[in-house]
Design an enzyme around this catalytic site. Structure first.
Site, short mmCIF file in Angstrom:
data_model
loop_
_atom_site.label_atom_id
_atom_site.label_comp_id
_atom_site.label_asym_id
_atom_site.label_seq_id
_atom_site.Cartn_x
_atom_site.Cartn_y
_atom_site.Cartn_z
N ASP A 117 0.87 -1.18 0.00
CA ASP A 117 0.00 0.00 0.00
C ASP A 117 0.90 1.22 0.00
OD1 ASP A 117 -3.24 0.21 1.11
OD2 ASP A 117 -2.04 2.05 0.85
N LYS A 121 -0.56 3.14 7.22
CA LYS A 121 -1.23 1.84 7.28
C LYS A 121 -0.19 0.72 7.36
CE LYS A 121 -5.32 1.38 4.75
NZ LYS A 121 -5.95 1.31 3.43
N GLU A 143 -14.27 -11.01 -5.07
CA GLU A 143 -14.38 -11.31 -3.64
C GLU A 143 -15.84 -11.23 -3.22
OE1 GLU A 143 -11.57 -12.07 -1.44
OE2 GLU A 143 -13.54 -12.84 -0.92
N GLU A 151 -19.01 -7.77 5.32
CA GLU A 151 -18.33 -7.16 6.46
C GLU A 151 -18.83 -7.77 7.76
OE1 GLU A 151 -17.92 -2.88 6.65
OE2 GLU A 151 -17.91 -2.84 4.47
N CYS A 180 -21.03 -1.92 -1.13
CA CYS A 180 -21.14 -2.67 -2.39
C CYS A 180 -22.45 -2.50 -3.13
CB CYS A 180 -20.95 -4.16 -2.11
SG CYS A 180 -19.33 -4.53 -1.47
C1 UDX Z 1 -22.54 -7.51 0.73
C2 UDX Z 1 -22.70 -8.94 0.21
O1 UDX Z 1 -23.44 -9.71 1.14
C3 UDX Z 1 -21.33 -9.55 -0.06
O2 UDX Z 1 -21.48 -10.83 -0.64
C4 UDX Z 1 -20.57 -8.65 -1.03
O3 UDX Z 1 -19.29 -9.16 -1.28
C5 UDX Z 1 -20.46 -7.25 -0.45
O4 UDX Z 1 -21.77 -6.74 -0.16
P1 UDX Z 1 -22.04 -6.36 3.08
O5 UDX Z 1 -22.02 -5.05 2.35
O6 UDX Z 1 -21.00 -6.62 4.11
O7 UDX Z 1 -21.93 -7.57 2.02
O8 UDX Z 1 -23.46 -6.43 3.78
P2 UDX Z 1 -24.66 -7.46 3.94
O9 UDX Z 1 -24.52 -8.21 5.19
O10 UDX Z 1 -24.91 -8.23 2.71
O11 UDX Z 1 -25.85 -6.41 4.16
C6 UDX Z 1 -26.10 -5.34 3.22
C7 UDX Z 1 -27.24 -4.49 3.70
O12 UDX Z 1 -28.48 -5.17 3.56
C8 UDX Z 1 -27.14 -4.07 5.18
O13 UDX Z 1 -27.54 -2.72 5.31
C9 UDX Z 1 -28.11 -5.02 5.84
O14 UDX Z 1 -28.58 -4.54 7.06
C10 UDX Z 1 -29.22 -5.10 4.77
N1 UDX Z 1 -30.09 -6.27 4.87
C11 UDX Z 1 -29.56 -7.53 4.85
C12 UDX Z 1 -31.47 -6.10 4.97
O15 UDX Z 1 -31.96 -4.96 4.96
N2 UDX Z 1 -32.27 -7.20 5.09
C13 UDX Z 1 -31.77 -8.46 5.09
O16 UDX Z 1 -32.55 -9.42 5.22
C14 UDX Z 1 -30.36 -8.63 4.96
#
Ligand code: UDX
Length: 495
Positions: free
Chosen positions: A62, A67, A190, A194, A305
């Site tokens: 990096d 970092k 990937e 999180e 994402c």
């Molecule tokens: C997501 C994808 O799950 C992962 O595969 C990808 O690589 C990156 O994006 P992440 O951003 O960490 O991961 O969050 P995730 O746990 O999927 O939740 C995304 C959002 O959806 C959150 O705000 C969560 O609270 C919301 N959510 C999730 C809902 O509103 N309802 C649900 O039933 C599930």
């Protein structure tokens, strides 16, 4: 006797040394790869750490020296100020200096490298397209370093971060422009979420690898030898473009599924008083073809994402002259969902926001993270401020420091009305209404705090359906307005 013992010792030592050397050489050739991971955000750092667990020689690169210094220390506190993922600091502490190294000097680590993973920030442009400025700059640095190496073994350049379909090809052009010899390009998206990133990297559902040449597939098979031919994990080999598309389709499908529940399931519950959304969810997801994940209605999905990827895919498909109505609807439902409880509070609970003090619980985009990127709380707070509230009392167990940067008064003078509190209790005290904007587990017990700290008339806006005993709360005179249900207002006669 002495001579026999001496001869035996010499023979044994010789045989041991030969066996050990052959084994080591074999192991090194068969398994250990020299890997560079360029970009130490949460995707890059987790990937580097987990690869080092499997005995690869991993260099996390990096250009941010602070970092590199923090990660090299192996100290949890230092590491977690940049990437806070359960279990990550432990891995780094155990592998740093043995298998895992951190560097800001690309030329110093380039010799003998087998694979370079690019995990760089790819923020959205205003029109939804993906901004490749950081990516291109890093790719050019890597190309320069590769062009100057002495060792000309084959190296594969692997896109790890989510990048538009065709970016592996673009990477190839950057390498060609610098006259890099003996390289291949690959896409290996990937799928980490999180909060569970370490576990997801150790036990993924699938590993998707898109390459043009067998030599590159072979290198990546050796990087991922623990996943090839695994009984449960699908190891999928395809073209770079297909691998790139898999990531976009997966993320937009997940968001679309959440939007379906928010845009259809929740709306049914909000329109027909006797429909119980939680039972609706159970009944529908009992069908094993229909996922439970994503069926929890909410005031919108946030994070780094979903929003960015769907906007980018819409942009990419429009560029190919494709009708993108379905993706647009999914995106719009999600954006509307973030603020509509505030609108419902006015129309259904007749709440007047002007000059009121509102508690907002849950600032990060979901539980167990301090990540504020695209968090629903941002839209909620902006909307509340737009309605003329006097004060916002905010609380989050992890994200307050990041929230202070997002809501910097230098960007909007109205953000001065936001005060941060160390507990949910302190935030609720003295407020006229409460908005629950994330799914932190501790909010499940908030009804007791509400009863102790504030008296009706009081409005609870529950964006995550976090209050299991909401009927009791309503029976005690509190107005309760949740995603997926009609408003519950006490009958004045029964009070
Ligand atoms: C997501 C994808 O799950 C992962 O595969 C990808 O690589 C990156 O994006 P992440 O951003 O960490 O991961 O969050 P995730 O746990 O999927 O939740 C995304 C959002 O959806 C959150 O705000 C969560 O609270 C919301 N959510 C999730 C809902 O509103 N309802 C649900 O039933 C599930």
């Amino acid at each position: 006797m002495f001579t026999v013992t001496f001869m035996f010792t010499v023979t044994f030592t010789f045989m041991f040394t030969v066996t050990f050397t052959v084994t080591f050489m074999f192991t090194k050739k068969g398994c250990c790869m020299k890997i560079i991971v360029a970009g130490t955000g949460y995707v890059g750092l987790v990937h580097a750490a987990v690869c080092s667990e499997y005995g690869h020689e991993v260099y996390a690169y990096d250009n941010d020296h602070r970092k590199i210094e923090a990660f090299s220390s192996g100290e949890a506190e230092e590491i977690e100020q940049y990437v806070n993922e359960p279990g990550l600091a432990n891995i780094i502490r155990e592998t740093v200096g043995k298998y895992l190294f951190f560097s800001s000097d690309l030329n110093g680590i380039i010799e003998g490298v087998d694979a370079i993973f690019l995990s760089l920030p790819t923020p959205p442009n205003l029109n939804g397209s993906t901004n490749l400025v950081f990516y291109d700059a890093a790719a050019a640095d890597i190309a320069q370093a590769l062009a100057g190496r002495e060792d000309e073994r084959r190296v594969v350049l692997v896109n790890k971060s989510t990048v538009p379909i065709g970016t592996a090809r673009h990477l190839q052009e950057i390498m060609n422009a610098h006259e890099v010899a003996n390289f291949g390009v690959a896409s290996n998206p990937e799928f980490l979420a999180e909060g569970t990133a370490v576990n997801d990297a150790r036990k993924p559902d699938r590993v998707v690898v898109g390459c043009d040449h067998d030599a590159d597939f072979n290198i990546l098979r050796r990087v991922y030898s623990q996943f090839v031919n695994h009984v449960r994990i699908k190891y999928i080999e395809t073209t770079p473009e297909t691998a790139e598309a898999i990531k976009y389709v997966a993320n937009t499908m997940l968001l679309t599924y959440i939007s379906f529940w928010n845009g259809v399931g929740a709306k049914i519950g909000e329109s027909f008083p006797n429909v119980r959304i939680d039972d609706l969810r159970l009944g529908v997801t009992a069908d094993e073809r229909i996922s439970t994940w994503g069926s929890f209605v909410s005031n919108g999905a946030g994070g780094s994402c979903f929003g960015k990827d769907i906007a980018s895919l819409i942009y990419q498909l429009r560029g190919a002259n494709v009708n993108t109505k379905m993706l647009e609807a999914s995106y719009e439902v999600n954006e509307y969902q973030k603020v509509y409880l505030v609108e419902r509070a006015i129309t259904e609970a007749q709440f007047k926001f002007n000059n009121k003090t509102i508690a907002v619980l849950g600032l990060a985009f979901k539980k167990r993270t301090n990540d504020m990127r695209d968090a629903s709380s941002i839209k909620v707070i902006e909307s509340l401020l737009g309605k003329g509230v006097a004060k916002i009392k905010a609380y989050d167990p992890l994200a307050i420091e990041n929230a202070k940067q997002v809501f910097a008064p230098s960007q909007n003078i109205l953000f001065e009305k936001i005060k941060y509190h160390p507990t949910a209790r302190a935030a609720v005290e003295g407020s006229d209404a409460l908005f629950i904007s994330s799914d932190c587990e501790e909010f499940r017990g908030i009804s007791r705090t509400i009863e102790e700290m504030v008296s009706p008339p009081y409005l609870v806006m529950d964006g995550r359906r976090m209050i299991p005993d909401f009927e009791d709360l309503a029976a005690k005179g509190y107005d309760y307005l949740a995603v997926g249900s009609v408003v519950m207002r006490p009958d004045p006669q029964s009070l």
